[in-house]
Each structure stands twice: as C-alpha cells, then as structure tokens.
Motif scaffolding. Structure first.
Motif, PDB file in Angstrom:
ATOM      1  N   TYR A 168     -41.467  45.550  -6.641  1.00 13.44           N
ATOM      2  CA  TYR A 168     -42.854  45.697  -6.633  1.00 13.44           C
ATOM      3  C   TYR A 168     -43.465  46.655  -5.578  1.00 13.44           C
ATOM      4  N   GLN A 169     -42.494  47.010  -4.548  1.00  8.17           N
ATOM      5  CA  GLN A 169     -42.800  47.951  -3.574  1.00  8.17           C
ATOM      6  C   GLN A 169     -41.764  48.557  -2.958  1.00  8.17           C
ATOM      7  N   ASN A 170     -41.699  49.639  -1.993  1.00  9.89           N
ATOM      8  CA  ASN A 170     -40.617  50.220  -1.398  1.00  9.89           C
ATOM      9  C   ASN A 170     -39.950  49.023  -0.651  1.00  9.89           C
ATOM     10  N   GLY A 171     -38.738  48.560  -0.770  1.00  4.88           N
ATOM     11  CA  GLY A 171     -38.079  47.735   0.006  1.00  4.88           C
ATOM     12  C   GLY A 171     -38.203  46.309  -0.391  1.00  4.88           C
ATOM     13  N   SER A 172     -39.197  46.086  -1.337  1.00  4.44           N
ATOM     14  CA  SER A 172     -39.412  44.657  -1.679  1.00  4.44           C
ATOM     15  C   SER A 172     -39.109  44.294  -3.205  1.00  4.44           C
ATOM     16  N   TYR A 173     -38.724  43.111  -3.502  1.00  9.29           N
ATOM     17  CA  TYR A 173     -38.340  42.690  -4.937  1.00  9.29           C
ATOM     18  C   TYR A 173     -38.011  41.362  -5.046  1.00  9.29           C
ATOM     19  N   ALA A 174     -38.186  40.777  -6.460  1.00  6.57           N
ATOM     20  CA  ALA A 174     -37.945  39.516  -6.532  1.00  6.57           C
ATOM     21  C   ALA A 174     -36.972  39.506  -7.629  1.00  6.57           C
ATOM     22  N   ALA A 175     -36.106  38.307  -7.878  1.00  9.33           N
ATOM     23  CA  ALA A 175     -35.061  38.550  -8.857  1.00  9.33           C
ATOM     24  C   ALA A 175     -34.654  37.306  -9.213  1.00  9.33           C
ATOM     25  N   LEU A 176     -34.622  36.810 -10.604  1.00  7.10           N
ATOM     26  CA  LEU A 176     -34.194  35.773 -11.044  1.00  7.10           C
ATOM     27  C   LEU A 176     -32.667  36.060 -11.812  1.00  7.10           C
ATOM     28  N   THR A 177     -31.820  35.242 -11.588  1.00  5.98           N
ATOM     29  CA  THR A 177     -30.664  35.662 -12.556  1.00  5.98           C
ATOM     30  C   THR A 177     -29.917  34.375 -12.679  1.00  5.98           C
ATOM     31  N   TYR A 178     -29.481  34.332 -14.253  1.00  2.76           N
ATOM     32  CA  TYR A 178     -28.774  33.115 -14.704  1.00  2.76           C
ATOM     33  C   TYR A 178     -27.365  33.705 -15.222  1.00  2.76           C
ATOM     34  N   PHE A 179     -26.620  32.869 -14.710  1.00  4.42           N
ATOM     35  CA  PHE A 179     -25.043  33.070 -15.073  1.00  4.42           C
ATOM     36  C   PHE A 179     -24.564  32.189 -15.717  1.00  4.42           C
ATOM     37  N   ARG A 180     -23.316  32.511 -16.460  1.00  5.01           N
ATOM     38  CA  ARG A 180     -22.500  31.371 -17.051  1.00  5.01           C
ATOM     39  C   ARG A 180     -20.823  31.812 -17.026  1.00  5.01           C
TER      40      ARG A 180
END
Length: 950
Positions: A725-737
């Motif tokens: 959402y801005q330079n150097g900033s992020y949010a992430a959600l990951t599902y793995f199996r």
C-alpha cells in the motif's frame, strides 16, 4: 587458525599497496567537488542513495520489493549495507521471516525450521550451490543421534552476506532437497558493488554468563573490493574473526527409561490412561557447568573477469573454521540400578525416585564427571561460474564447485571424560513435581569422615573413588562436487511467453563418518590425592546440588594413568560412507499476460532427478557383551574389520506452477503448486547393525540403517494475497498445505544378535548380582539377550497446513517503522503421548511470531525485536531411550540494537547490541510435563562495535 592469518595477511598487503590511501584520496577529490546544493552534487547523492545508503528502512524496503516481484512465495532479508546485517548471527536474522524458526545451542542461533519442518527438511545453498554440512553431536553412541544434512548457521559470519532468499514454493530451476523451504545465501561480488569499497568493523563481545574466560572478546571483519583494468577485472576479499567466552549451565535428565516396577509403588497409575501399567524412571539427574571458548573465522576471495559485455567469469574461494573448546564439570545421580525405589503418578511417571549407595557392595549413587571437549569444523569451497550471452535472446551459464565440510579434522578427540564416583553412604531422593527444576533431598550422614577437618558429606573430596575414563569421537567429512548448466531463451518478439529456462546438473554427495570409542574402567577405593585435584564450588542450581566438585579431566587422567588403564578390548572404531550421485534436468516457462486488464504472471516447469545411493560400513563386529558394573554393559569387538555395502536407486519427477495476479494496483494474489523432496537423515542410511545403550537388566538397544530409504516426497500448495500500500509497507496473508509421502518411520523389532564368535550375544550376569566381577564377558551358555533393534522404513504419510500473517509498515516522515508476523502450523499426525508405539512424528512443528520496532534518522538507528516460538517436538528419541519424545517448551527472546552514525553520510557507525536481554532460559520435557529433561540458563549478550566504510 592458519587460514585466518593468511586472510588477514592479505588484508594487510591490500593496505600496504594503497587501497586505503586511495580511499582517502577519493574523499579529498570529493572535498574539491562542486558546492553543496549544486546539480552535480545532488545527482551524486541520488546515486549514492540508490547504491550505498544503508539502514533498516532500506533493508526492509528492498526485501519487500523482492517479495513483490517474485511470481511464487518468496521471502527475503537483505543487508542494511555492505558488511552490516540485521543480527550478529545469520540464523537470528532469518527468524524474523514469517514461518522461519530457529534452534539454539548455548544461547546462539544454530539451525532453521520453516513452516513447522525441522532443519533436516530444509536445504541451504550458497550462491545457488548445494553446500556440505558436518557436525559433531554430543551423544552416547554411534547410533543414538541423527546425522543431519542441515547447515549450522553459527559457523558463518553475516559480514560478507548480501542477502538471503527463502523459496517457500517450488521452482523447477531451484536445487531440490527442501520440503519446508530452500534457503539461498548470496555473498557480495565485486561488480555488484561497483566502485572501490573498503569496509571494516571491530567490536567487543560481552557474554554475561562468562565466568572463566575474558569478559570482553574481540570480533573483527573487513571487506575490500575494487574494479581494475578499465572495468574488466574485479577483486574482492573478505575476512572475519570472532571469539566468544561463555558459561553454559543447565540441569538435565538424559532420558526416561521404560522399566519394570519391582521396587516402584505403581498403585497411583490410572489404568484408563495407562492400560499396560508402564512405568517411566529417569535415567539420571545432572547439574552441568561448561566453560566455552568459541572461535570462528570466515574468509572469501572473489575474482571476476569481464572482457566484453557478453562474457563474465567468476572464481571464488570460501573458507570457515569453527572451534569450541569446552571444560565441563558435572554432578549426577544415576537411578536405574541397583533397584531404585519410589512411587508413580497417575501417568506412570516416577515422581520421587530414591537411590542409595551401599558401602558393603562398593556401589555408589552419585558421581562427579569432568569433560575436556573440543568441537571443531572446517569448511572449504572453491567454485567457477561462466556466464555467456551468446545472442541477444540466449544466455548460458556453467557453474562448477567442489566444497567440503569436516568435523573433527585430523582425528581431534571431541569428548574426553573422567568419572570420580562420590563417597559411599549417600541416599538421594528427587522430587519431579512438574516445576521448572527438580529438587533433591540428600542424606549423607552415613558417609564416613575420612578427614576430621572435613564434613564427610557427599562432596568430601577424600571420599572420591576414581572410576572410569572414556574417549568418544564422532568425525564427519562431507564433500559435494557439483556441475550445473543453465540456459535462458528470451522471447524478444513479444507474446505471452516471455522466456524459457532450462538446465541440467550432476551432483556427487559423499559423507564419511567415523565413530571411535575407548573405555577405561578400574573401580578404585577412596583416593588420598583426589583432594588436590578438585575444587569445591557452589552450583547455579542449589535446589538440586548445593555444591559440586570441579576438576580437569586430563589432569585426573594423568594422575591415575597407571590406575585407570584403557581397556583396549573394549575399544571400538567403525567407519561409514553414504554416497549419492544425482543427475537432474529441468525446463521452466515464464509467461506474462493480462486477464481483464489485470497483470498476470506464471512460472511453470518440471524437474527430473535420478539418484544412485550406496551405503558402506567398515567395523569390528561384536564378539560378546562385557559386564562393567550394575549400570554398564559394553561390547567386546573382534580384531578384524568387516565391510558391508548396500546400494539402491530412485528417480522422481517434480512439477511446479506458480502464478500471480495483480487484482488492482499493488494488490496481488498468488497460487502455487509444486512437488518437492527431502532426503533421509544420514544416520538412518548406515547398513551395519550397531549396538547402542545397553544396561544389565535392560534396556538393550541396537540400530540398523537402511540405504534403500526413498526420499520424502511432498505435494505443496500456497495461496496468498498481498497488499503493497506504500513504499516499503505491505500486508500479506498466506495459506499453505503440504502432503508428505514416504514418511520415514522408526520401527523397533525384538531380536538376537549373533556375535563374531558364532553365538548369540549373552548377558554374563542375568541375576544382576552387584558383587559380580567387572570386565566379565558373556559366554555361549549365559542367557541370550533379546535386543530392541531400531530400524527405518518408508510408508507413512502426513500433512501439514497453516497460515502466515505478515505486516510491515513505515510511518512516513517520522523515522518509525515496524514488522509484525505470526505463523500458525498444524499437522494431521499429532504426537500422542499416550501411545507407546507411535512411528510417525512431525518434528519442529510449532506456531511462531515476530515483532520488530525501529526508529531511524540520518544518524540514529534504534531497533527492538521480539521472537516467540511455541512448544514443539524436537526429537522422537531421547539420548538414553529410543521412542521417547523431547519437547522444547515455548520460548520468547528480546533483542535490541542502538546505532549512531558519526559521519553524516553513514561512513562510520558506532553501535551497541543486546541479545536475549531478559535472560530467558530454555526448557524441555519428555512425554509428560513432569518428565523433566532440561533447564538451561541463558544470560544476556552485549556487543559494542565500530563500523567504517570508505
């Protein structure tokens, strides 16, 4: 430390030939440059910001950009500047990545687990090359510890590391071997740095646990890089050397033995929980005090030649040495014989075991042990990389390397032990009440007063009886020779297919292990001279043993060299080799297109691998079992060596597909599928039958490896959504199996062992007579021993799934920023503490979390980090009891770093670091919470340093 002197000698020559004066000359030229604020200087500063400006914000922003542009699920950490990494240990930096956890040894990051898969399930490469790993384990026997392929990050300094990529999703062009992840460490290169660079740092290390060594120990590093011959030739030289003095203090139990209940009150056992009435008795309880002097040297030389824009050659040599000299003192109680008493709880755990020494039979219950240990590892790697741009759309690379890791080189003994048995007449009861540390009740009123000036207590040095000397050594040499060819065709005419990657490789992986065991036994009466060789000291754990006796194992052995002879017919040496020859080939396609105006990327391919495996053992076979004492059996071995060799092969196809779709600007969703593999641990592949821990009356443990084991095969999916959402900033959600097949399980079969003399190994003292003479060998007419033989096979399957949540935010214009991530992991095979025959165990599975908060201006840099890991299963086997678990309890650690740039443009920085500043201990338990295994003190460590760059 010959290599260290060579590298630092080269550094001195570099200085002598004028690199430093040239650096200062550059500063003089800059002083003569245009006035501040001119367009020329503003352009120079802009370039400098892009290439040289260091700092936390730059490092995190770069890592976020790497994550964003990759097609699959990839996380990264990058240096905050040349020669400056976020933490003093590479593993401790990697634990900030979502899903990455670390194991610690002596309060220092050691190995990594990823997404709940332990160190053996993750592959570490250096500049894309598979690297060897050798380690010396502290263990009772050759068959009692896993010989992992996992890389030890404590051996590598972060000073020359440019960055680390963690590939969590599969790719056809990435070397196989990691189910959890493939971790690629990248080092600095001259042409990557560009202009002439000189970096140096020096710091003092203060480990607050230190008691015998230096309060401040040095760490120094340098990096010199330059471009010559009109930009055609580049050279880089790095080196680092550090010393750490520390004290390791812990209380421990080696294992919980499954025993009968002859003298145990088992009336409290709840048969609904424990239908068989199984009783668990602690093998021992020890207080250990170890003084460490650890030294580490790393060096690398890199040369690059670029005669034209279409060819680049790189030659590099990397070396490291790691050595830990340890003087250990240990006070311990051994419970299993003769006939301890006590009562169980509802689970069957003996919660108050009591043992008495018997003056009439000369059998004691309390010992003092002295160890003189040396743990040493040497690593060497030489490689050549040729990069050809044959046409505008066609590139080829050829990479060849020969790398070796050797533990205990030149036959250095890793473990030398002398036991002094305590005075007779001591009775000890231990209370395992489920607290952090067990407490003891010692009754030494029956100890005879040898000297009227002494108390006659359990720590009366005049009552000591020299008992055993023991030498153990696990030597390991691992060599990897690898040739990799890679090609890339780029589609310059447009279209969805952007490029095709293809390649092939040949890898020879060979590991040799040698196990040496030499036991000297000679029970002695109380000695008059022992008092001159020991020191009475208060322990760190007064609730266990208020005092202990400290002595040097070598000094005591030298004093009693005539009284404690080596019993050479008990000497055992065996050698093992596992060889793997792997041929691989891959093709991978890279697409880019738009779907309804949304940018779409895909990376798909397949990899084929064929591996030939050969396992070989050369050993002296056992002839008979020798009775040493009521607590000790040892095998007597033949004089002739016998070789065993078994071979097998397997091949695999590993498809992979990763996609990313930018739903709207900076909002990206990813999906990945891939098949990956991890190869078995090396100890499980030794073909010979090996005798492990054997005690009169049991347990009788042995093991046999299986070179025909197939690799773990895992089908993996990843699904994530990420918002930058801005330079150097992020949010992430990951599902793995991950669905894992061919899971390797341990199986215990009962059977007899035929010795080299032609009869089955027997128990010379089946009546467990405490007066039975020592060093008596069992004959063909004695009672045959039925062994618990641990073996390994494929067949089980398991699955693991979880969620990773990551948030990184830069507060624009304030200097503040932070990271927060949390990983939840679950598996369908949970270790059932009620099951006595569980064959599948997912080690390393745990939730984890990280919090990093920082404040950074042009000169001030402050960083605070917290790392937490929930309880996890470390191993399914304890040191002294197979098929009994080791659980590491939940752990959290705070680290801090304060830095100040003395120069405006960051050329010189002074900093202070604190690790584990709250001094959090490490704790472990067995099957149940009150089956205590470990409580280890971990004191804070502090570093004060100065770093400079020209």
């Amino acid at each position: 430390m010959k290599r260290a002197f060579i590298f630092f000698g080269l550094f001195s020559l570099a200085l002598a030939f004028g690199l430093v004066p040239l650096a200062f000359a550059q500063e003089s030229d800059q002083a003569a440059s245009p006035q501040q604020g001119s367009p020329e200087e503003e352009e120079e500063i802009k370039i400098d910001e892009q290439m040289e400006v260091v700092g936390i914000r730059r490092s995190l922003t770069t890592a976020a950009e790497i994550k964003k542009v990759e097609v699959g699920v990839v996380d990264a950490i990058t240096s905050e500047g040349i020669g400056r990494f976020p933490d003093t240990n590479l593993a401790e930096s990697m634990q900030r990545i979502p899903g990455v956890s670390i194991d610690r040894r002596n309060n220092e990051g050691n190995q990594v687990s990823v997404r709940g898969f332990g160190p053996s399930f993750n592959l570490v490469t250096l500049n894309g090359r598979q690297m060897p790993a050798a380690a010396t384990q502290k263990q009772e026997g050759d068959s009692t510890a896993e010989q992992s392929r996992a890389f030890n990050f404590a051996e590598i300094s972060p000073d020359s590391i440019a960055g680390v990529k963690v590939y969590k999703s599969s790719r056809a062009d990435v070397t196989t071997g990691g189910i959890g992840a493939t971790v690629d460490i990248n080092t600095a290169r001259p042409f990557d740095l560009g202009e002439r660079t000189l970096v140096g740092s020096i710091k003092g290390l203060a480990d607050t646990s230190n008691a015998e060594g230096e309060d401040f120990t040095p760490e120094a590093s340098f990096l010199v890089s330059d471009i010559f011959l009109g930009g055609r030739f580049g050279a880089l030289l790095t080196g680092s050397y550090s010393v750490r003095d520390s004290r390791e203090s812990f209380v421990g139990t080696d294992g919980w033995l499954r025993v009968g209940n002859a003298n145990i009150d088992d009336s409290a056992i709840d048969r609904s929980l424990n239908p068989t009435g199984q009783v668990w008795l602690p093998r021992n309880l020890v207080v250990d005090q170890s003084d460490h002097e650890r030294s580490r040297f790393n060096g690398q030389a890199v040369f690059q030649f670029v005669p034209n824009s279409r060819f680049k050659a790189t030659i590099d040599y990397t070396v490291s040495e790691y050595e830990d000299t340890i003087e250990r003192s240990q006070t311990g109680i051994w419970f299993e014989s003769p006939n301890p008493s006590g009562a169980t709880d509802a689970n069957g755990t003996v919660i108050n075991p009591t043992i008495n020494s018997n003056p009439a039979t000369n059998v004691g219950a309390l010992d003092f042990q002295g160890y003189s240990d040396v743990v040493k590892t040497e690593n060497d790697s030489v490689g050549i990389n040729l990069d050809f741009q044959l046409a505008d759309n066609l590139n080829f690379t050829l990479d060849v390397h020969d790398s070796t890791s050797e533990a205990q080189p030149d036959g250095i003994s890793s473990d030398f032990l002398v036991i002094l048995s305590g005075p007779l007449g001591v009775s000890t009861t231990v209370n395992y009440d489920g607290g952090d540390i067990p407490s003891t009740s010692i009754n030494d009123s029956d100890v005879p007063i040898v000297n009227p000036h002494l108390s006659g207590g359990y720590d009366d040095a005049h009552g000591l009886r020299p008992n055993i000397d023991l030498l153990r050594n696990k030597g390991v040499k691992n060599q990897v020779q690898q040739a990799q060819f890679a090609g890339q065709w780029a589609n310059l005419s447009g279209g969805a297919l952007r490029s095709i990657h293809f390649g092939a490789a040949v890898t020879d992986y060979e590991i040799d292990t040698s196990w040496i065991f030499d036991l000297g036994v000679q029970g002695q009466p109380a000695c008059a001279t022992c008092n001159d060789l020991v020191t009475l000291s208060e322990t760190e754990f007064t609730e266990v043993f208020p005092t202990t006796l400290i002595f040097n194992a070598r000094s005591v052995f030298d004093e009693f060299v005539g009284g404690l002879p080596s019993v050479f017919d008990l000497t055992n040496a065996n050698k093992h080799r596992v060889s793997e020859e792997t041929t691989s080939a891959y093709v991978q396609f890279d697409w880019e297109a738009e779907i309804s105006g949304m940018p779409f990327k895909a990376l798909g391919g397949i990899r084929y691998e064929k591996t030939d495996v050969t396992g070989t053992t050369i050993q002296n076979n056992p002839e008979a079992m020798v009775y040493i004492s009521p607590t000790e059996f040892r095998a007597q071995f033949s004089d002739e060596e016998t070789a065993y060799s078994l071979a097998d092969e397997y091949d695999v196809f590993l498809p992979s597909l990763s996609t990313s779709l930018e739903l709207r600007q900076n909002l990206i969703t990813r999906f990945s599928y891939g098949r990956s593999l991890a190869r078995p641990d090396l100890n499980s592949m030794k073909p010979a039958l090996l005798i492990g821990d054997a005690r009169p009356g049991g347990p009788y443990n042995a093991s046999q490896g299986n070179p025909g084991l197939k690799p773990y095969i895992s089908d993996n999916i990843d699904l994530s959504i990420e918002w930058y959402y801005q330079n150097g900033s992020y949010a992430a959600l990951t599902y793995f199996r991950k669905w894992v097949d061919n899971y390797i399980v341990s199986v215990i079969n009962q059977g007899t062992i035929v010795g080299d003399l032609g009869f089955e190994l027997t128990d010379p003292n089946p009546q467990d007579d405490p007066n039975f003479p020592a060093n008596t060998a069992g004959g063909p007419d004695d009672e045959v021993i039925v062994w618990d033989i641990l073996s390994f096979e494929n067949g089980e399957s398991a699955s693991v799934d979880g969620w990773e949540l990551a948030l990184q935010h830069m507060f624009q214009g304030t200097g503040f920023g932070g990271q927060l991530n949390f990983t939840m992991v679950d598996g369908d095979v949970e270790y059932d503490v009620r099951a006595l025959d569980q064959s599948v165990a997912l080690t390393g599975l745990s939730d984890s979390a990280n919090l990093v908060v920082f404040y950074e201006t042009s000169r001030i840099k402050i960083r605070t980090a917290y790392n937490w890991r929930d309880e996890f299963l470390l191993s399914a086997n304890q040191l002294r009891q197979m098929n009994e678990p080791v659980f590491i309890e939940a752990y959290g650690q705070w680290d801090i770093r304060l830095g100040y740039d003395l120069l405006m443009r960051g050329g010189m920085t002074i900093y202070v670091e604190g690790l584990n500043v709250t001094g959090e201990p490490m704790k472990a338990h067995g099957r149940f919470d009150n089956q205590f295994l470990l409580y280890a003190e971990q004191e804070p460590r502090y570093n004060v340093g100065l770093r400079s760059r020209f």
